[in-house]
Design an enzyme around this catalytic site. Structure first.
Site, PDB file in Angstrom:
ATOM      1  N   THR A   1     -71.026  22.379  -7.712  1.00 16.98           N
ATOM      2  CA  THR A   1     -71.883  23.301  -6.965  1.00 16.98           C
ATOM      3  C   THR A   1     -73.155  23.642  -7.726  1.00 16.98           C
ATOM      4  OG1 THR A   1     -70.029  24.249  -5.793  1.00 16.98           O
ATOM      5  CG2 THR A   1     -71.940  25.640  -5.970  1.00 16.98           C
TER       6      THR A   1
ATOM      7  N   LYS B   1     -59.611  29.442 -13.164  1.00 12.98           N
ATOM      8  CA  LYS B   1     -60.309  29.941 -11.979  1.00 12.98           C
ATOM      9  C   LYS B   1     -59.337  30.807 -11.180  1.00 12.98           C
ATOM     10  CE  LYS B   1     -63.201  28.365  -8.134  1.00 12.98           C
ATOM     11  NZ  LYS B   1     -63.828  27.227  -7.434  1.00 12.98           N
TER      12      LYS B   1
ATOM     13  N   TYR C   1     -72.941  23.659   2.065  1.00 19.14           N
ATOM     14  CA  TYR C   1     -73.707  22.901   1.087  1.00 19.14           C
ATOM     15  C   TYR C   1     -72.880  21.720   0.628  1.00 19.14           C
ATOM     16  CZ  TYR C   1     -70.678  24.831  -2.467  1.00 19.14           C
ATOM     17  OH  TYR C   1     -69.579  25.154  -3.197  1.00 19.14           O
TER      18      TYR C   1
ATOM     19  N   GLU D   1     -33.150  31.884 -18.833  1.00 20.58           N
ATOM     20  CA  GLU D   1     -32.262  31.604 -17.688  1.00 20.58           C
ATOM     21  C   GLU D   1     -31.909  30.122 -17.597  1.00 20.58           C
ATOM     22  OE1 GLU D   1     -32.444  33.957 -13.813  1.00 20.58           O
ATOM     23  OE2 GLU D   1     -34.529  33.964 -14.499  1.00 20.58           O
TER      24      GLU D   1
ATOM     25  N   THR E   1     -66.600  23.873 -10.349  1.00 15.69           N
ATOM     26  CA  THR E   1     -65.702  24.890 -10.898  1.00 15.69           C
ATOM     27  C   THR E   1     -64.224  24.636 -10.576  1.00 15.69           C
ATOM     28  OG1 THR E   1     -66.031  26.302  -8.959  1.00 15.69           O
ATOM     29  CG2 THR E   1     -67.458  26.697 -10.877  1.00 15.69           C
ATOM     30  N   ASP E   2     -63.944  23.805  -9.568  1.00 13.70           N
ATOM     31  CA  ASP E   2     -62.549  23.662  -9.124  1.00 13.70           C
ATOM     32  C   ASP E   2     -61.621  23.133 -10.221  1.00 13.70           C
ATOM     33  OD1 ASP E   2     -63.373  24.549  -6.674  1.00 13.70           O
ATOM     34  OD2 ASP E   2     -63.213  22.620  -5.659  1.00 13.70           O
TER      35      ASP E   2
HETATM   36  N1  GLU Z   1     -65.465  21.861  -4.939  1.00 15.67           N
HETATM   37  C1  GLU Z   1     -66.693  21.917  -5.676  1.00 15.67           C
HETATM   38  C2  GLU Z   1     -66.526  21.516  -7.126  1.00 15.67           C
HETATM   39  O1  GLU Z   1     -65.623  21.894  -7.806  1.00 15.67           O
HETATM   40  C3  GLU Z   1     -67.286  23.215  -5.518  1.00 15.67           C
HETATM   41  C4  GLU Z   1     -66.810  24.245  -6.449  1.00 15.67           C
HETATM   42  C5  GLU Z   1     -67.859  24.603  -7.446  1.00 15.67           C
HETATM   43  O2  GLU Z   1     -68.485  23.796  -8.126  1.00 15.67           O
HETATM   44  O3  GLU Z   1     -68.051  25.790  -7.555  1.00 15.67           O
HETATM   45  O4  GLU Z   1     -67.355  20.799  -7.598  1.00 15.67           O
END
Ligand code: GLU
Length: 370
Positions: free
Chosen positions: A54, A206, A67, A325, A133-134
């Protein structure tokens, strides 16, 4: 480097031009765009390795608010942030242009090899990786486990694309450079820098689907903070006990599946993983890494066949503890300690690739930080 000759005004112009260019579909495979050589000044040399995400996203003309990630190159990103040229002498290379949901072993190997080469040949003093970010936390942890040396590696992304109102990418990239350029950042392993926080590769995760306040370190908190006015403040040492493993000669890494536990759990997901050739299974268990009797029986049978079984948890924080456990000693299981399932998977892959398969040795590697 393009920034050396740009005034702030012309950088603003280039950002405006960048945001108005049509969406260009960049190939998802590895390719390189080199800027000019580093400038001959005394600033730290920061190598930017762009992968997409992103932070490199652009508005999709088909729908308001939509986007596409990975549309803008690393070179364009760097050129769009005023002041980076005061922090560092920059060279940007494009490793991939993908949303990080498509992150894969090929890109990981390309990143690891390029970083190691840049450090070993003294081509750079620090590396900044731009990333979606994923799966940012998985890439951070993989690199933390394979890149040798104490030069800073900082991974950065954004939750909003460059075209959003109040985009967070430029600020995050600036702060990533502040950390990368700071000599106190050496010897701390791979660090994630987003939203004013510096977090260790081992702990960062995340936690929110859309908020800019999404990256957390649930068990130990950030290792530091950074902001444009206050600069870099480290609170804790990360990476001091970092172990690195040899990068296997070629990708892919050994197949390790994550099996998610839930109420009414049966053995089918475990049997599926085995029938598709899994060399290891990470249980995203309930509670303290637990699961139902049929699933536990299937995991015990898998371990008897030499498949590595690691108990992790679907719970967001805490540690998975041996022999509470579940009788790990009897079953030949390993516990993930603080590592979440997706990071436990990466470490299991690297250990199998390194020939570490005895449960006691595997456990030592998972427990090494404490
Ligand atoms: N799914 C995209 C990725 O991980 C968008 C998430 C992001 O970058 O914030 O590249």
């Amino acid at each position: 480097m393009t920034n050396d000759t740009l005034t702030s005004a012309s950088r603003r112009q280039s950002l405006i031009a960048m945001l108005s260019i049509p969406v260009i579909a960049l190939a998802a495979s590895s390719f390189t765009i080199n800027t000019a050589a580093y400038a001959a000044d005394n600033l730290p040399r920061v190598l930017v390795l762009a992968t997409g995400g992103t932070i490199a996203g652009q508005a999709d003309p088909r729908a308001a608010g939509a986007y596409k990630s990975g549309q803008i190159t690393g070179e364009q990103l760097v050129a769009s942030v005023p002041g980076l040229d005061k922090l560092a002498s920059v060279n940007a290379e494009q490793i991939s242009s993908i949303g990080s949901q498509d992150m894969n072993d090929k890109v990981w190997f390309a990143l690891a090899q390029r970083i190691q080469q840049a450090f070993d040949k003294n081509e750079a003093d620090a590396v900044v990786i731009t990333h979606g970010t994923d799966t940012l936390e998985e890439t951070a942890f993989f690199l933390d486990n394979v890149v040798k040396g104490d030069k800073p590696v900082v991974i950065v992304g954004s939750m909003r694309p460059a075209t959003a109102v109040s985009a967070d990418g430029p600020g995050n990239l600036y702060e990533a450079f502040q950390v990368a350029a700071d000599p106190r950042s050496r010897g701390r392993g791979v660090m994630a820098v987003l939203n004013d926080k510096i977090q260790s590769a081992r702990s960062v995760t995340k936690t929110n689907t859309t908020s800019v306040e999404t990256f957390m370190s649930p068990n130990d908190g950030p290792i530091g903070y950074v902001d444009t006015a206050g600069g870099v403040r480290f609170l804790a040492q990360a990476g001091a006990k970092r172990t690195t493993y040899a990068l296997p000669a070629s990708d892919p890494l050994p197949r390790v599946e994550i099996v998610y536990s839930h109420a009414n759990m049966d053995a089918i997901p475990i049997e599926d993983a085995i029938s598709h050739g899994a060399k290891g299974i990470v249980l995203a268990g309930v509670g303290d890494g637990n699961t139902s009797k049929p699933a536990l029986d299937a995991l015990e049978a898998a371990a008897k066949k030499g498949i590595i079984v690691v108990r992790a948890t679907r719970v967001r924080s805490g540690f998975v503890t041996r022999n509470v456990e579940v009788d790990d000693d009897k079953n030949g299981f390993v516990v993930s300690e603080d590592l979440n399932p997706q990071k436990a998977r990466v470490l299991t892959q690297l250990l199998i690739a390194s020939g570490v398969t005895a449960p006691a040795e595997l456990q030592k590697a998972f427990t090494a930080t404490w």
